[in-house]
Design a protein around this motif. Structure first.
Motif, PDB file in Angstrom:
ATOM      1  N   HIS A   1       0.819  -1.208   0.000  1.00 48.49           N
ATOM      2  CA  HIS A   1       0.000   0.000   0.000  1.00 48.49           C
ATOM      3  C   HIS A   1       0.860   1.267   0.000  1.00 48.49           C
ATOM      4  O   HIS A   1       0.590   2.221   0.753  1.00 48.49           O
ATOM      5  CB  HIS A   1      -0.953  -0.001   1.198  1.00 48.49           C
ATOM      6  CG  HIS A   1      -1.948  -1.110   1.147  1.00 48.49           C
ATOM      7  ND1 HIS A   1      -2.868  -1.239   0.130  1.00 48.49           N
ATOM      8  CD2 HIS A   1      -2.152  -2.171   1.979  1.00 48.49           C
ATOM      9  CE1 HIS A   1      -3.606  -2.321   0.349  1.00 48.49           C
ATOM     10  NE2 HIS A   1      -3.186  -2.903   1.448  1.00 48.49           N
TER      11      HIS A   1
ATOM     12  N   ILE B   1      -1.077   4.534  -0.372  1.00 42.40           N
ATOM     13  CA  ILE B   1      -1.637   5.135   0.847  1.00 42.40           C
ATOM     14  C   ILE B   1      -0.524   5.871   1.591  1.00 42.40           C
ATOM     15  O   ILE B   1      -0.701   7.011   2.034  1.00 42.40           O
ATOM     16  CB  ILE B   1      -2.281   4.051   1.753  1.00 42.40           C
ATOM     17  CG1 ILE B   1      -3.496   3.436   1.038  1.00 42.40           C
ATOM     18  CG2 ILE B   1      -2.679   4.629   3.108  1.00 42.40           C
ATOM     19  CD1 ILE B   1      -4.155   2.299   1.818  1.00 42.40           C
TER      20      ILE B   1
ATOM     21  N   THR C   1      -9.469   8.479   2.451  1.00 43.59           N
ATOM     22  CA  THR C   1     -10.585   8.512   1.495  1.00 43.59           C
ATOM     23  C   THR C   1     -11.598   9.591   1.887  1.00 43.59           C
ATOM     24  O   THR C   1     -12.071  10.363   1.035  1.00 43.59           O
ATOM     25  CB  THR C   1     -11.279   7.132   1.435  1.00 43.59           C
ATOM     26  OG1 THR C   1     -10.314   6.153   1.043  1.00 43.59           O
ATOM     27  CG2 THR C   1     -12.409   7.122   0.427  1.00 43.59           C
TER      28      THR C   1
ATOM     29  N   ALA D   1     -14.574   0.365   7.699  1.00 39.58           N
ATOM     30  CA  ALA D   1     -13.673  -0.027   6.608  1.00 39.58           C
ATOM     31  C   ALA D   1     -14.250   0.296   5.237  1.00 39.58           C
ATOM     32  O   ALA D   1     -13.508   0.699   4.333  1.00 39.58           O
ATOM     33  CB  ALA D   1     -13.359  -1.519   6.691  1.00 39.58           C
ATOM     34  N   ASN D   2     -15.545   0.110   5.068  1.00 39.61           N
ATOM     35  CA  ASN D   2     -16.120   0.259   3.724  1.00 39.61           C
ATOM     36  C   ASN D   2     -17.583   0.706   3.746  1.00 39.61           C
ATOM     37  O   ASN D   2     -18.297   0.530   2.761  1.00 39.61           O
ATOM     38  CB  ASN D   2     -16.003  -1.066   2.950  1.00 39.61           C
ATOM     39  CG  ASN D   2     -16.698  -2.197   3.684  1.00 39.61           C
ATOM     40  OD1 ASN D   2     -17.380  -1.968   4.683  1.00 39.61           O
ATOM     41  ND2 ASN D   2     -16.521  -3.412   3.209  1.00 39.61           N
TER      42      ASN D   2
ATOM     43  N   ASP E   1      -7.174  -0.555   6.900  1.00 40.93           N
ATOM     44  CA  ASP E   1      -8.533  -0.053   6.655  1.00 40.93           C
ATOM     45  C   ASP E   1      -8.747   1.307   7.323  1.00 40.93           C
ATOM     46  O   ASP E   1      -9.363   2.210   6.742  1.00 40.93           O
ATOM     47  CB  ASP E   1      -9.569  -1.071   7.159  1.00 40.93           C
ATOM     48  CG  ASP E   1      -9.745  -2.220   6.172  1.00 40.93           C
ATOM     49  OD1 ASP E   1      -9.470  -2.028   4.969  1.00 40.93           O
ATOM     50  OD2 ASP E   1     -10.166  -3.311   6.597  1.00 40.93           O
TER      51      ASP E   1
ATOM     52  N   ASN F   1      -6.823   3.894   5.286  1.00 36.92           N
ATOM     53  CA  ASN F   1      -7.455   4.085   3.976  1.00 36.92           C
ATOM     54  C   ASN F   1      -8.748   4.883   4.100  1.00 36.92           C
ATOM     55  O   ASN F   1      -8.996   5.798   3.312  1.00 36.92           O
ATOM     56  CB  ASN F   1      -7.727   2.730   3.328  1.00 36.92           C
ATOM     57  CG  ASN F   1      -8.343   2.877   1.959  1.00 36.92           C
ATOM     58  OD1 ASN F   1      -7.867   3.668   1.143  1.00 36.92           O
ATOM     59  ND2 ASN F   1      -9.426   2.153   1.696  1.00 36.92           N
TER      60      ASN F   1
HETATM   61  C1  LIG Z   1     -10.066   2.249   0.381  1.00 31.21           C
HETATM   62  O1  LIG Z   1     -11.416   2.562   0.634  1.00 31.21           O
HETATM   63  C2  LIG Z   1     -12.202   2.751  -0.519  1.00 31.21           C
HETATM   64  C3  LIG Z   1     -13.578   3.199  -0.068  1.00 31.21           C
HETATM   65  O2  LIG Z   1     -14.143   2.315   0.841  1.00 31.21           O
HETATM   66  C4  LIG Z   1     -12.220   1.458  -1.320  1.00 31.21           C
HETATM   67  O3  LIG Z   1     -12.934   1.663  -2.515  1.00 31.21           O
HETATM   68  C5  LIG Z   1     -10.789   1.020  -1.631  1.00 31.21           C
HETATM   69  O4  LIG Z   1     -10.799  -0.237  -2.247  1.00 31.21           O
HETATM   70  C6  LIG Z   1      -9.970   0.943  -0.357  1.00 31.21           C
HETATM   71  N1  LIG Z   1      -8.572   0.646  -0.669  1.00 31.21           N
HETATM   72  C7  LIG Z   1      -7.868  -0.226   0.028  1.00 31.21           C
HETATM   73  C8  LIG Z   1      -6.445  -0.386  -0.395  1.00 31.21           C
HETATM   74  O5  LIG Z   1      -8.327  -0.871   0.949  1.00 31.21           O
END
Ligand SMILES: *[C@@H]1O[C@H](CO)[C@@H](O)[C@H](O)[C@H]1NC(C)=O
Length: 265
Positions: A102, A105, A161, A225-226, A154, A157
């Protein structure tokens, strides 16, 4: 895959680690009453603050951008827990990111997540151990094939983000508010310019009447995380900037400290 192959790939660390998925209708943090059933899918400290610095002297980061302070989990009433798991107080975050592939990042952090004394690595470690270890949705138990530090990646990131979607400098500039050593602004001017872009009221902090921090508050549906971040107003009265006469000073880039970048083996 045969169980032998699964065992082998686990042994070799090949199995893809990932956060367990959450239902699309998982309760939004701080917007649901009652006990949280699944703390991997609804954040317990669910009032989340993306905090940004404006350091003019010593200056940090680019002249036309705020920098990242952190991503803090607050309880829904505005109190907060800190330093929640010393066993996960990771060090050498720069090397962890590089070793896990990464570097993108890391290089973003090296530009925008700056310590005012140049000690970026220590600053990241502090933000992670004090705040990052407190996220219930980033607990190791929330991962399939968890490998140490997955949740750190996470956290970092998500922090960058969100920061990219909160361009405070540009939002202010587009309202005619720019750094100046002589001009002053009212609290309402700055607040309204940011509110019209963000969709909720930000928290402004000042030192001696000079703007030095902006905080944006979110609730989240799903994992930090997402998940889906939702802009909300802060709980309670926050911020200490005066109602008028606020200065937003230009960065004096000659005072930027040299960054102590480590090297990884
Ligand atoms: C970082 O977070 C974004 C938004 O949730 C996601 O689309 C992306 O895949 C993530 N990247 C990593 C390296 O985890």
């Amino acid at each position: 895959m045969s169980s032998t192959l699964i065992a082998l790939s686990t042994l070799l660390g090949l199995a893809a680690a990932s956060i367990k998925s959450c239902p699309a209708n998982a309760p939004i943090s701080c917007q649901t009453s009652g006990t949280i059933q699944n703390t991997c899918c609804t954040e317990v400290q669910g009032q989340i603050l993306q905090t940004q610095f404006w350091d003019s002297s010593p200056a940090t980061g680019p002249a036309n951008s705020f920098t990242i302070h952190g991503l803090w989990p607050d309880n829904c009433d505005g109190t907060y827990e800190a330093t929640c798991d010393s066993s996960r107080a990771y060090t050498d975050i720069d090397c962890i990111l590089q070793n896990k592939g990464h570097g993108d990042i890391l290089s973003y952090m090296e530009t925008y997540w700056k310590d005012y004394q140049g000690d970026d690595e220590s600053f990241w470690e502090h933000e992670w151990s004090k705040h990052g270890t407190c996220y219930s949705t980033l607990n190791p138990s929330c991962y399939t094939n968890y490998q140490p530090e997955d949740e750190l990646v996470d956290f970092l990131n998500t922090t960058i983000t969100l920061f990219k979607k909160l361009p405070t400098y540009d939002w202010l500039a587009s309202a005619g508010i720019t750094p100046s050593s002589s001009k002053t602004y009212t609290n309402a001017q700055i607040t309204n310019a940011l509110k019209s872009k963000f969709g909720a009221t930000p928290i402004l902090s000042c030192t001696s009447g000079k703007l030095n921090q902006v905080e944006y508050v979110f609730n989240v549906r799903g994992s930090v995380a997402n998940g889906q971040f939702i802009a909300v107003n802060p709980t309670g009265t926050k911020g200490n900037c005066p109602t008028s006469g606020i200065k937003w000073l230009p960065k004096d880039l000659s005072t930027t400290p040299e960054a102590n970048e480590g090297s990884c083996s």
